[in-house]
Scaffold this motif. Structure first.
Motif, PDB file in Angstrom:
ATOM      1  N   GLN A   1      36.925  37.570  40.304  1.00 36.36           N
ATOM      2  CA  GLN A   1      37.628  39.446  41.327  1.00 36.36           C
ATOM      3  C   GLN A   1      37.656  40.343  39.765  1.00 36.36           C
ATOM      4  O   GLN A   1      37.002  41.337  40.416  1.00 36.36           O
ATOM      5  CB  GLN A   1      39.069  38.384  40.812  1.00 36.36           C
ATOM      6  CG  GLN A   1      40.129  39.548  40.495  1.00 36.36           C
ATOM      7  CD  GLN A   1      41.444  39.695  41.095  1.00 36.36           C
ATOM      8  OE1 GLN A   1      41.999  38.441  41.718  1.00 36.36           O
ATOM      9  NE2 GLN A   1      41.875  39.815  40.651  1.00 36.36           N
ATOM     10  N   ALA A   2      37.224  39.077  38.213  1.00 32.32           N
ATOM     11  CA  ALA A   2      36.556  40.078  37.391  1.00 32.32           C
ATOM     12  C   ALA A   2      35.316  40.383  37.643  1.00 32.32           C
ATOM     13  O   ALA A   2      34.750  41.619  37.361  1.00 32.32           O
ATOM     14  CB  ALA A   2      36.655  39.311  35.902  1.00 32.32           C
TER      15      ALA A   2
ATOM     16  N   LEU B   1      38.459  29.695  37.256  1.00 30.08           N
ATOM     17  CA  LEU B   1      37.075  30.359  38.114  1.00 30.08           C
ATOM     18  C   LEU B   1      36.961  31.057  39.557  1.00 30.08           C
ATOM     19  O   LEU B   1      36.575  32.557  38.959  1.00 30.08           O
ATOM     20  CB  LEU B   1      36.433  29.448  39.304  1.00 30.08           C
ATOM     21  CG  LEU B   1      35.728  30.009  40.261  1.00 30.08           C
ATOM     22  CD1 LEU B   1      33.936  29.696  39.275  1.00 30.08           C
ATOM     23  CD2 LEU B   1      34.654  28.458  40.960  1.00 30.08           C
ATOM     24  N   LYS B   2      38.258  31.520  39.922  1.00 32.54           N
ATOM     25  CA  LYS B   2      38.753  32.467  41.603  1.00 32.54           C
ATOM     26  C   LYS B   2      39.169  33.721  40.674  1.00 32.54           C
ATOM     27  O   LYS B   2      38.793  34.999  40.747  1.00 32.54           O
ATOM     28  CB  LYS B   2      39.762  31.654  42.113  1.00 32.54           C
ATOM     29  CG  LYS B   2      41.437  31.766  40.568  1.00 32.54           C
ATOM     30  CD  LYS B   2      42.415  31.187  42.391  1.00 32.54           C
ATOM     31  CE  LYS B   2      43.759  30.758  41.030  1.00 32.54           C
ATOM     32  NZ  LYS B   2      44.322  30.809  42.026  1.00 32.54           N
TER      33      LYS B   2
ATOM     34  N   ASN C   1      45.240  38.892  37.560  1.00 34.15           N
ATOM     35  CA  ASN C   1      45.408  40.065  37.230  1.00 34.15           C
ATOM     36  C   ASN C   1      45.978  40.228  35.700  1.00 34.15           C
ATOM     37  O   ASN C   1      45.558  40.524  34.355  1.00 34.15           O
ATOM     38  CB  ASN C   1      45.784  41.481  37.618  1.00 34.15           C
ATOM     39  CG  ASN C   1      45.094  42.197  38.803  1.00 34.15           C
ATOM     40  OD1 ASN C   1      43.810  42.211  38.669  1.00 34.15           O
ATOM     41  ND2 ASN C   1      45.590  42.782  39.590  1.00 34.15           N
ATOM     42  N   PHE C   2      46.916  38.675  35.487  1.00 38.87           N
ATOM     43  CA  PHE C   2      47.624  38.683  34.318  1.00 38.87           C
ATOM     44  C   PHE C   2      46.949  37.777  33.543  1.00 38.87           C
ATOM     45  O   PHE C   2      46.818  37.916  32.482  1.00 38.87           O
ATOM     46  CB  PHE C   2      48.870  38.320  34.729  1.00 38.87           C
ATOM     47  CG  PHE C   2      50.517  39.068  35.270  1.00 38.87           C
ATOM     48  CD1 PHE C   2      50.407  39.539  34.331  1.00 38.87           C
ATOM     49  CD2 PHE C   2      50.517  39.137  36.540  1.00 38.87           C
ATOM     50  CE1 PHE C   2      51.831  40.439  34.129  1.00 38.87           C
ATOM     51  CE2 PHE C   2      51.928  40.004  36.763  1.00 38.87           C
ATOM     52  CZ  PHE C   2      52.320  40.889  35.733  1.00 38.87           C
ATOM     53  N   TYR C   3      46.588  36.929  34.434  1.00 41.03           N
ATOM     54  CA  TYR C   3      44.743  36.200  32.848  1.00 41.03           C
ATOM     55  C   TYR C   3      44.090  36.914  32.682  1.00 41.03           C
ATOM     56  O   TYR C   3      44.249  36.588  32.209  1.00 41.03           O
ATOM     57  CB  TYR C   3      44.101  35.403  34.372  1.00 41.03           C
ATOM     58  CG  TYR C   3      44.876  33.797  34.631  1.00 41.03           C
ATOM     59  CD1 TYR C   3      44.715  32.948  33.066  1.00 41.03           C
ATOM     60  CD2 TYR C   3      45.534  33.520  35.712  1.00 41.03           C
ATOM     61  CE1 TYR C   3      45.341  32.152  33.374  1.00 41.03           C
ATOM     62  CE2 TYR C   3      45.909  31.914  35.883  1.00 41.03           C
ATOM     63  CZ  TYR C   3      45.758  31.044  34.735  1.00 41.03           C
ATOM     64  OH  TYR C   3      46.317  30.246  34.768  1.00 41.03           O
ATOM     65  N   ILE C   4      43.500  38.171  33.128  1.00 37.14           N
ATOM     66  CA  ILE C   4      42.574  38.748  33.097  1.00 37.14           C
ATOM     67  C   ILE C   4      42.821  39.939  31.387  1.00 37.14           C
ATOM     68  O   ILE C   4      42.575  39.654  30.537  1.00 37.14           O
ATOM     69  CB  ILE C   4      41.756  39.425  33.595  1.00 37.14           C
ATOM     70  CG1 ILE C   4      40.822  38.567  35.268  1.00 37.14           C
ATOM     71  CG2 ILE C   4      40.530  40.482  33.595  1.00 37.14           C
ATOM     72  CD1 ILE C   4      40.166  39.201  36.302  1.00 37.14           C
ATOM     73  N   LEU C   5      44.098  40.188  31.884  1.00 35.60           N
ATOM     74  CA  LEU C   5      44.862  40.967  30.804  1.00 35.60           C
ATOM     75  C   LEU C   5      44.676  40.674  29.842  1.00 35.60           C
ATOM     76  O   LEU C   5      44.447  40.428  28.258  1.00 35.60           O
ATOM     77  CB  LEU C   5      46.160  41.933  31.817  1.00 35.60           C
ATOM     78  CG  LEU C   5      47.317  42.464  30.272  1.00 35.60           C
ATOM     79  CD1 LEU C   5      46.303  44.164  29.516  1.00 35.60           C
ATOM     80  CD2 LEU C   5      48.139  43.575  30.605  1.00 35.60           C
TER      81      LEU C   5
ATOM     82  N   MET D   1      32.368  42.305  32.924  1.00 32.71           N
ATOM     83  CA  MET D   1      30.714  42.177  32.793  1.00 32.71           C
ATOM     84  C   MET D   1      30.543  40.862  31.580  1.00 32.71           C
ATOM     85  O   MET D   1      29.691  40.007  32.727  1.00 32.71           O
ATOM     86  CB  MET D   1      29.832  43.582  32.346  1.00 32.71           C
ATOM     87  CG  MET D   1      30.048  44.207  32.628  1.00 32.71           C
ATOM     88  SD  MET D   1      29.023  46.238  32.420  1.00 32.71           S
ATOM     89  CE  MET D   1      27.235  45.451  32.765  1.00 32.71           C
ATOM     90  N   ASN D   2      31.062  40.735  30.744  1.00 31.99           N
ATOM     91  CA  ASN D   2      31.085  39.464  30.484  1.00 31.99           C
ATOM     92  C   ASN D   2      31.160  38.035  31.345  1.00 31.99           C
ATOM     93  O   ASN D   2      31.046  37.141  30.782  1.00 31.99           O
ATOM     94  CB  ASN D   2      31.270  39.444  29.384  1.00 31.99           C
ATOM     95  CG  ASN D   2      30.667  40.156  28.299  1.00 31.99           C
ATOM     96  OD1 ASN D   2      29.793  39.840  28.467  1.00 31.99           O
ATOM     97  ND2 ASN D   2      31.807  40.780  26.610  1.00 31.99           N
ATOM     98  N   TRP D   3      32.443  39.137  32.068  1.00 37.26           N
ATOM     99  CA  TRP D   3      32.878  37.669  32.812  1.00 37.26           C
ATOM    100  C   TRP D   3      32.338  37.467  35.003  1.00 37.26           C
ATOM    101  O   TRP D   3      32.562  36.370  35.353  1.00 37.26           O
ATOM    102  CB  TRP D   3      34.397  37.807  33.570  1.00 37.26           C
ATOM    103  CG  TRP D   3      35.092  37.924  32.357  1.00 37.26           C
ATOM    104  CD1 TRP D   3      35.148  38.727  31.702  1.00 37.26           C
ATOM    105  CD2 TRP D   3      35.758  36.815  31.785  1.00 37.26           C
ATOM    106  NE1 TRP D   3      36.399  38.803  30.436  1.00 37.26           N
ATOM    107  CE2 TRP D   3      36.446  37.360  30.573  1.00 37.26           C
ATOM    108  CE3 TRP D   3      35.819  35.511  32.140  1.00 37.26           C
ATOM    109  CZ2 TRP D   3      37.555  36.758  29.517  1.00 37.26           C
ATOM    110  CZ3 TRP D   3      36.851  34.459  31.261  1.00 37.26           C
ATOM    111  CH2 TRP D   3      37.364  35.215  30.341  1.00 37.26           C
ATOM    112  N   ARG D   4      30.687  37.772  34.579  1.00 35.54           N
ATOM    113  CA  ARG D   4      30.041  37.263  35.527  1.00 35.54           C
ATOM    114  C   ARG D   4      28.531  36.740  35.557  1.00 35.54           C
ATOM    115  O   ARG D   4      29.423  35.726  35.076  1.00 35.54           O
ATOM    116  CB  ARG D   4      29.061  38.389  35.881  1.00 35.54           C
ATOM    117  CG  ARG D   4      28.598  40.168  35.518  1.00 35.54           C
ATOM    118  CD  ARG D   4      27.760  41.155  35.447  1.00 35.54           C
ATOM    119  NE  ARG D   4      26.851  40.060  36.543  1.00 35.54           N
ATOM    120  CZ  ARG D   4      25.396  40.069  36.648  1.00 35.54           C
ATOM    121  NH1 ARG D   4      24.928  40.902  35.334  1.00 35.54           N
ATOM    122  NH2 ARG D   4      24.266  40.214  37.685  1.00 35.54           N
TER     123      ARG D   4
END
Length: 300
Positions: free
Chosen positions: A114-115, A109-110, A91-95, A291-294
């Protein structure tokens, strides 16, 4: 005659007494040097020892089983904690990635997986909750009659859900994601209608150039977004600006004209940078970013 034999008897008596004393002392010694135990007592004693040993063995087995059970339970708890920590870490990575507009290869990758799962399972729930906060907040307020109380809405949140908008990801072409985008557009239109029904003046903004105004207005109208007060777009001298700089400039211009920004609503973090953010800001979940992280393939 009798007087002659008396000393002899006396000596014998003394010897006899001495012999008895020695015999008693020997007997006492024999008793004190050992423990006499009958066969019944010995049987009871051995049985008690066997029972005690059996109890100790049972206790050891029970403790061993309990220890293994605790180890198994703790292992499960630790594994769950590990998963939770990994989830929080992602979550912190994505934020952080969203805040800095990072590229796909800059996320572990992991966390990409999750995203991807978030966009399928959680996005619509979060969007609905966020919109509820917006509607609840402005439903308890009343705009002034002078018409200067306004709400800024990010039109790109709606436009990004259409297939002909340039910011849409080329990866989202399956039916599941098309359905997610359709449901998201319904929620956003509902929010737009609710705010208009409450008497609020809506100023929509997009990061697109003003030369596309007719197309963008037509798209928004087709979705059901009608009755806004203004659609803010880039002029020629704003094309080279960073998105956040351009948006900040638009807000400052509105502020200088006397408008009071009661709320700012957007899914993109660049909208919340710079001065004149208004009284209250509402961050919507950003489906386009997730969606860009699919991933091209699903995990087993």
């Amino acid at each position: 005659m009798s007087s002659f034999t008396h000393p002899v008897d006396s000596g014998e008596s003394e010897q006899s007494l001495l012999s008895r004393r020695q015999s008693e002392m020997g007997s006492q010694y024999a008793v004190e040097s050992g423990i006499f135990m009958s066969s019944f007592t010995a049987t009871v004693f051995v049985a008690a020892l066997a029972t005690t040993g059996l109890l100790i063995l049972t206790l050891l087995i029970a403790l061993t089983v309990m220890l293994k059970s605790c180890q198994s339970t703790n292992s499960g708890i630790l594994e769950q904690v590990k998963k939770i920590n990994q989830h929080d870490c992602c979550n912190f990575y994505i934020l952080h990635a969203e805040l800095n507009n990072l590229e796909v290869n800059e996320l572990p990758l992991k966390c990409k997986l999750q995203a991807h799962q978030y966009s399928k399972r959680q996005y619509l729930k979060d969007l609905n909750t966020s919109i509820w906060f917006v509607e609840d907040y402005f439903g308890r307020l009343t705009p002034d009659d002078d018409g200067l109380d306004i709400i800024l809405l990010d039109a790109d949140d709606m436009l990004s859900l259409t297939g002909n908008f340039s910011r849409i990801s080329s990866l989202d072409k399956n039916e599941q994601f098309e359905d997610i985008k359709h449901q998201a557009s319904i929620l956003l239109v509902r929010m737009h209608i609710q705010l208009r029904a409450s008497g609020w003046s809506l100023f929509l903004f997009t990061r697109d150039a003003s030369k596309h105004r007719n197309t963008r207005e037509s798209t928004l109208t087709s979705f059901g977004c009608i009755g806004w007060a203004s659609l803010l777009m880039r002029y020629d001298d704003e094309i080279q600006m960073e998105d956040w700089e351009y948006l900040s400039r638009k807000r400052l211009q509105l502020h200088n004209k006397g408008f009071r920004i009661l709320g700012l609503i957007s899914s993109s973090l660049d909208a919340f940078r710079g001065p004149s953010l208004g009284r209250r800001s509402f961050k919507l979940p950003n489906l386009q970013y997730y969606m860009n992280w699919r991933m091209p393939t699903q995990p087993n």
